[in-house]
Design a protein around this motif. Structure first.
Motif, short mmCIF file in Angstrom:
data_model
loop_
_atom_site.label_atom_id
_atom_site.label_comp_id
_atom_site.label_asym_id
_atom_site.label_seq_id
_atom_site.Cartn_x
_atom_site.Cartn_y
_atom_site.Cartn_z
N LEU A 135 37.49 31.82 40.04
CA LEU A 135 38.90 32.03 40.35
C LEU A 135 39.01 32.58 41.77
CD1 LEU A 135 40.20 33.97 37.21
CD2 LEU A 135 40.49 31.55 37.72
N VAL A 136 40.05 32.20 42.45
CA VAL A 136 40.40 32.80 43.73
C VAL A 136 41.83 33.31 43.61
CG1 VAL A 136 40.68 32.47 46.20
CG2 VAL A 136 38.90 31.20 44.99
N LEU A 137 42.00 34.61 43.74
CA LEU A 137 43.32 35.21 43.72
C LEU A 137 43.67 35.55 45.16
CD1 LEU A 137 42.90 37.68 40.72
CD2 LEU A 137 43.53 35.27 40.69
N SER A 138 44.70 34.91 45.67
CA SER A 138 45.06 35.05 47.07
C SER A 138 46.44 35.70 47.17
CB SER A 138 45.07 33.66 47.72
OG SER A 138 45.33 33.75 49.08
N PHE A 139 46.55 36.70 48.04
CA PHE A 139 47.79 37.43 48.21
C PHE A 139 48.43 37.04 49.54
CE2 PHE A 139 44.99 39.75 45.44
CZ PHE A 139 45.82 40.10 44.39
N PRO A 140 49.76 36.98 49.59
CA PRO A 140 50.43 36.61 50.85
C PRO A 140 50.03 37.53 52.00
CG PRO A 140 51.97 36.53 49.03
CD PRO A 140 50.70 37.15 48.50
N GLU A 141 50.10 37.00 53.19
CA GLU A 141 49.71 37.73 54.39
C GLU A 141 50.41 39.08 54.46
OE1 GLU A 141 49.39 36.98 59.21
OE2 GLU A 141 50.05 35.37 57.89
N GLY A 142 49.63 40.10 54.74
CA GLY A 142 50.18 41.45 54.89
C GLY A 142 50.27 42.25 53.61
N GLU A 143 50.09 41.62 52.46
CA GLU A 143 50.19 42.36 51.20
C GLU A 143 48.82 42.92 50.82
OE1 GLU A 143 52.15 40.05 48.18
OE2 GLU A 143 54.07 40.33 49.16
N ARG A 144 48.81 44.22 50.55
CA ARG A 144 47.58 44.93 50.22
C ARG A 144 47.78 45.66 48.90
NH1 ARG A 144 44.05 42.74 53.39
NH2 ARG A 144 43.15 44.14 54.90
N LEU A 145 46.73 45.70 48.11
CA LEU A 145 46.76 46.46 46.86
C LEU A 145 45.56 47.40 46.85
CD1 LEU A 145 47.60 43.57 44.39
CD2 LEU A 145 49.10 45.43 45.05
N SER A 146 45.67 48.46 46.08
CA SER A 146 44.55 49.41 45.96
C SER A 146 43.43 48.76 45.16
CB SER A 146 45.02 50.68 45.27
OG SER A 146 45.30 50.41 43.90
N LEU A 147 42.25 49.32 45.30
CA LEU A 147 41.10 48.80 44.55
C LEU A 147 41.33 48.92 43.05
CD1 LEU A 147 38.35 47.50 44.80
CD2 LEU A 147 37.33 49.77 44.96
N SER A 148 41.96 50.00 42.61
CA SER A 148 42.22 50.15 41.17
C SER A 148 43.22 49.09 40.68
CB SER A 148 42.72 51.56 40.84
OG SER A 148 43.94 51.82 41.49
#
Length: 175
Positions: A27-40
């Motif tokens: 699987l590849v989960l790709s987030f829109p440019e500039g969007e960041r999430l925490s490791l948790s």
């Protein structure tokens, strides 16, 4: 330890002699440019995808990186269960994945993206390549630029003319 993890997964896969299909789900989960999430948050999202696909409890290796314009996570999941050694093949998983993507976007306040539940393998492959590379596929370009026009002709001659207007052509090859 990555090497030890890979060896364990490979050994588990080799214990299943019956399965002929690919024994790894990627699987590849790709987030829109500039969007960041925490490791948790990324870990929780990874867990939900595995559960949704019926692969919770299966061995997996995940890597998060941003070597393209957007943060993305690769998840390699062993489809062979580590205890009972049976293979798990999800059917119509693209529908489950699309629904989960929509839920995650809402829950984490992410940009809403169109998650077409595409059953056509060529379209899914083209979308996956576009997501990984950030380069539009020919299929994507045709859909965006001229698909409606290419659906209109009633005969081959008109279709060839419509294709030519967009720099495309169909050539007969082999049989």
């Amino acid at each position: 330890d990555l090497t030890a993890g890979l060896l364990e997964i490979q050994n588990t896969q080799e214990m299943n002699k019956r399965a002929k299909s690919d024994k790894t789900c990627h699987l590849v989960l790709s987030f829109p440019e500039g969007e960041r999430l925490s490791l948790s948050d990324l870990n929780a999202i990874e867990e939900r995808f595995c559960e949704t696909l019926g692969l919770d409890g299966h061995q997996r290796i995940s890597v998060v990186h941003d070597d393209t314009n957007n943060l993305h996570m690769h998840i390699a999941i062993n489809k062979i269960h580590p205890k009972n050694l049976t293979i798990h093949n999800s059917y119509y998983d693209y529908i489950k994945v699309a629904k989960l993507c929509e839920q995650i976007e809402q829950e984490y306040g992410l940009t809403t993206v169109n998650h077409e539940t595409v059953s056509d393998k060529a379209s899914r492959v083209a979308q996956e390549i576009e997501a990984r590379t950030g380069v539009e596929s020919l299929l994507g370009w045709i859909k965006r630029e001229c698909l409606d026009e290419l659906k209109q002709p009633d005969n081959w001659q008109d279709l060839h003319q419509a294709l030519a207007r967009h720099g495309l052509e169909i050539k007969e090859r082999g049989n």
